[in-house]
Design an enzyme around this catalytic site. Sequence first.
Site, PDB file in Angstrom:
ATOM      1  N   CYS A 177     -13.145   0.414 -28.931  1.00 31.99           N
ATOM      2  CA  CYS A 177     -14.517   0.865 -29.151  1.00 31.99           C
ATOM      3  C   CYS A 177     -15.266   0.987 -27.826  1.00 31.99           C
ATOM      4  O   CYS A 177     -16.175   0.202 -27.535  1.00 31.99           O
ATOM      5  CB  CYS A 177     -15.226  -0.098 -30.095  1.00 31.99           C
ATOM      6  SG  CYS A 177     -14.380  -0.158 -31.669  1.00 31.99           S
ATOM      7  N   GLU A 178     -14.850   1.917 -26.995  1.00 31.07           N
ATOM      8  CA  GLU A 178     -15.471   2.207 -25.703  1.00 31.07           C
ATOM      9  C   GLU A 178     -15.252   3.694 -25.434  1.00 31.07           C
ATOM     10  O   GLU A 178     -14.122   4.188 -25.601  1.00 31.07           O
ATOM     11  CB  GLU A 178     -14.772   1.441 -24.560  1.00 31.07           C
ATOM     12  CG  GLU A 178     -14.819  -0.052 -24.630  1.00 31.07           C
ATOM     13  CD  GLU A 178     -16.081  -0.651 -24.028  1.00 31.07           C
ATOM     14  OE1 GLU A 178     -16.851   0.077 -23.382  1.00 31.07           O
ATOM     15  OE2 GLU A 178     -16.285  -1.857 -24.242  1.00 31.07           O
TER      16      GLU A 178
ATOM     17  N   ARG B 282      -5.660   1.595 -15.958  1.00 29.95           N
ATOM     18  CA  ARG B 282      -5.794   2.401 -14.737  1.00 29.95           C
ATOM     19  C   ARG B 282      -6.597   3.693 -14.923  1.00 29.95           C
ATOM     20  O   ARG B 282      -7.434   4.019 -14.068  1.00 29.95           O
ATOM     21  CB  ARG B 282      -4.423   2.726 -14.125  1.00 29.95           C
ATOM     22  CG  ARG B 282      -3.711   1.502 -13.525  1.00 29.95           C
ATOM     23  CD  ARG B 282      -2.532   1.922 -12.654  1.00 29.95           C
ATOM     24  NE  ARG B 282      -2.962   2.520 -11.426  1.00 29.95           N
ATOM     25  CZ  ARG B 282      -3.034   3.816 -11.173  1.00 29.95           C
ATOM     26  NH1 ARG B 282      -2.671   4.705 -12.064  1.00 29.95           N
ATOM     27  NH2 ARG B 282      -3.464   4.246 -10.024  1.00 29.95           N
TER      28      ARG B 282
ATOM     29  N   TYR C 249       0.688  -2.260 -12.094  1.00 29.53           N
ATOM     30  CA  TYR C 249      -0.702  -2.365 -12.542  1.00 29.53           C
ATOM     31  C   TYR C 249      -0.870  -1.794 -13.958  1.00 29.53           C
ATOM     32  O   TYR C 249      -1.915  -1.268 -14.300  1.00 29.53           O
ATOM     33  CB  TYR C 249      -1.652  -1.699 -11.531  1.00 29.53           C
ATOM     34  CG  TYR C 249      -1.421  -2.231 -10.131  1.00 29.53           C
ATOM     35  CD1 TYR C 249      -1.793  -3.524  -9.796  1.00 29.53           C
ATOM     36  CD2 TYR C 249      -0.762  -1.469  -9.161  1.00 29.53           C
ATOM     37  CE1 TYR C 249      -1.542  -4.043  -8.535  1.00 29.53           C
ATOM     38  CE2 TYR C 249      -0.503  -1.973  -7.899  1.00 29.53           C
ATOM     39  CZ  TYR C 249      -0.894  -3.258  -7.592  1.00 29.53           C
ATOM     40  OH  TYR C 249      -0.637  -3.779  -6.350  1.00 29.53           O
TER      41      TYR C 249
ATOM     42  N   PRO D 222       4.924  -4.782  -0.502  1.00 29.20           N
ATOM     43  CA  PRO D 222       4.786  -3.655  -1.422  1.00 29.20           C
ATOM     44  C   PRO D 222       4.796  -4.109  -2.874  1.00 29.20           C
ATOM     45  O   PRO D 222       5.528  -5.022  -3.237  1.00 29.20           O
ATOM     46  CB  PRO D 222       6.033  -2.811  -1.122  1.00 29.20           C
ATOM     47  CG  PRO D 222       7.044  -3.814  -0.663  1.00 29.20           C
ATOM     48  CD  PRO D 222       6.287  -4.895   0.056  1.00 29.20           C
ATOM     49  N   GLY D 223       3.970  -3.481  -3.685  1.00 26.77           N
ATOM     50  CA  GLY D 223       3.994  -3.730  -5.122  1.00 26.77           C
ATOM     51  C   GLY D 223       4.344  -2.433  -5.821  1.00 26.77           C
ATOM     52  O   GLY D 223       5.457  -2.208  -6.281  1.00 26.77           O
TER      53      GLY D 223
ATOM     54  N   GLY E 262       0.774  -1.237   0.000  1.00 26.29           N
ATOM     55  CA  GLY E 262       0.000   0.000   0.000  1.00 26.29           C
ATOM     56  C   GLY E 262       0.803   1.283   0.000  1.00 26.29           C
ATOM     57  O   GLY E 262       0.238   2.370  -0.104  1.00 26.29           O
TER      58      GLY E 262
HETATM   59  C1  LIG Z   1      -2.910  -8.602  -0.164  1.00 29.48           C
HETATM   60  C2  LIG Z   1      -2.179  -7.544  -0.907  1.00 29.48           C
HETATM   61  N1  LIG Z   1      -0.907  -7.300  -0.581  1.00 29.48           N
HETATM   62  C3  LIG Z   1      -0.187  -6.350  -1.244  1.00 29.48           C
HETATM   63  C4  LIG Z   1      -0.744  -5.607  -2.254  1.00 29.48           C
HETATM   64  C5  LIG Z   1       0.119  -4.602  -2.957  1.00 29.48           C
HETATM   65  O1  LIG Z   1      -0.357  -3.327  -2.857  1.00 29.48           O
HETATM   66  P1  LIG Z   1       0.530  -2.116  -3.365  1.00 29.48           P
HETATM   67  O2  LIG Z   1       0.859  -2.357  -4.778  1.00 29.48           O
HETATM   68  O3  LIG Z   1      -0.318  -0.933  -3.160  1.00 29.48           O
HETATM   69  O4  LIG Z   1       1.754  -2.080  -2.496  1.00 29.48           O
HETATM   70  C6  LIG Z   1      -2.070  -5.826  -2.610  1.00 29.48           C
HETATM   71  C7  LIG Z   1      -2.691  -5.008  -3.672  1.00 29.48           C
HETATM   72  O5  LIG Z   1      -3.836  -4.880  -3.843  1.00 29.48           O
HETATM   73  C8  LIG Z   1      -2.810  -6.828  -1.920  1.00 29.48           C
HETATM   74  O6  LIG Z   1      -4.086  -7.083  -2.236  1.00 29.48           O
END
Ligand SMILES: Cc1ncc(COP(=O)(O)O)c(C=O)c1O
Length: 425
Positions: free
Chosen positions: A353-354, A323, A382, A285-286, A250
């Site tokens: 086509c949207e 996104r 994402y 983290p992603g 997050g």
């Molecule tokens: C369980 C869980 N962990 C981690 C993440 C990664 O979130 P972020 O990319 O915001 O760090 C997500 C994203 O939705 C998630 O569902």
Amino acid sequence: MEDTAAVAGTTDAFPRVGGIMHCEGVPLPELVARWGTPLYVYSQGAIRERYRELDDALAPVPHLIAYSVKANGNLGVLRTLAELGAGCDIVSGGELHRALMAGIPAERIVFSGVGKTVHELAAGLRAGIYAFNVESEGELCALSDLACAMGTRAPVALRVNPDIDTPTPHAYTRTGHAATKFGIAAARARALYNIAARMPGIRLRGIDVHIGSQILDVAPFRDALEYVLDLAHDLRQAEVDLEFLDLGGGLGISYEGGARISAAEWAAEIVPAVAETGLKLVVEPGRFLVGESGVLLTRVLYVKEGGGKRFVITDAGMNDLIRPSHYSGWHAVEPVQAPGRERVRVDVVGPICETGDFLALDREMELPKPGELLAIMTVGAYGFSMSSQYNQRPRPAEVMVSGDEATLVRRRETVDDLVAAEMDL
Ligand SMILES: Cc1ncc(COP(=O)(O)O)c(C=O)c1O
């Protein structure tokens, strides 16, 4: 290099040299000449830098950075992180397959998600992953039964829903309040831990929360931590043995050139309290690790006017980057070669086509000409991972840049790929 200035975002991985945007040391038009458009380009240096920033910030406690594969599952990205010592957070059997292929050790993998199938649970058990983040009583029972049948015990954290209202830019990215499908209700968590502690196929290992995505304020993380610490305290009293606390992902990044979460400031609020517990800290983290490392290169096809608007029509659409349409996500749109023209208001739209197919709405920018290249910034997370083949459009290629070297890490799909899985009637 002369005439160098960073563009939107807080990474300096995309400098301009002589007016031409680069990724690290490589001019972006060169990549397009080799691999065409639409094209995702990632800076390996930016990913490494961000990982190290977080790893350093967490150094005072034993920790696992479990990169959230859903943000960008490209094997090149996963291998880059694996080399740095990362683990990962997966949400499907497909992500497990990818993570293992990329060399992420099973003992650094946590498995999240509300709807894991029995096949996926079995694959996780066979691989020997670090923990299943279990999200319901039903899943807990299924996992215990399965583990018993396989003659093992499943390492488990319960994902609890702390009922925290988290300010994120879009409702779809809030996961920590009671009305969402995620986690085990706070009121039920203690009872379920006690039940789980007696299940023959379960080995309790931790507590997990994940409150949402693109959070720029430390306060909600502090609230989630407080909840988790309280629960950990009560479980210790009840002699439930724990090894880790997982605070999810997050951490927010900079989309509009403003502030992002600083790993050091975030950790300063979190790490001391975790250190007191003696437990390991897991984070997932992603976006924070890869979001700012990527751009999507697209070519302008046409420019037209209508209904008092000016439309810039590009060869990338919502199937390549969803996104803007799905989350009202804002991405800077930059000319790859700044032409120095007057700025006008435009909608940057794709060929799908949207009416919801757009990359940027009502955006002031230098009016590009057909054939020119645009860079959609901050799409490392994402971006490709949420792309589709909608309108029967092969998905873009992906390139990883390190210094002066560029490597194709996913070839462009072909029209044959579009029908490869289908059978004759
Ligand atoms: C369980 C869980 N962990 C981690 C993440 C990664 O979130 P972020 O990319 O915001 O760090 C997500 C994203 O939705 C998630 O569902």
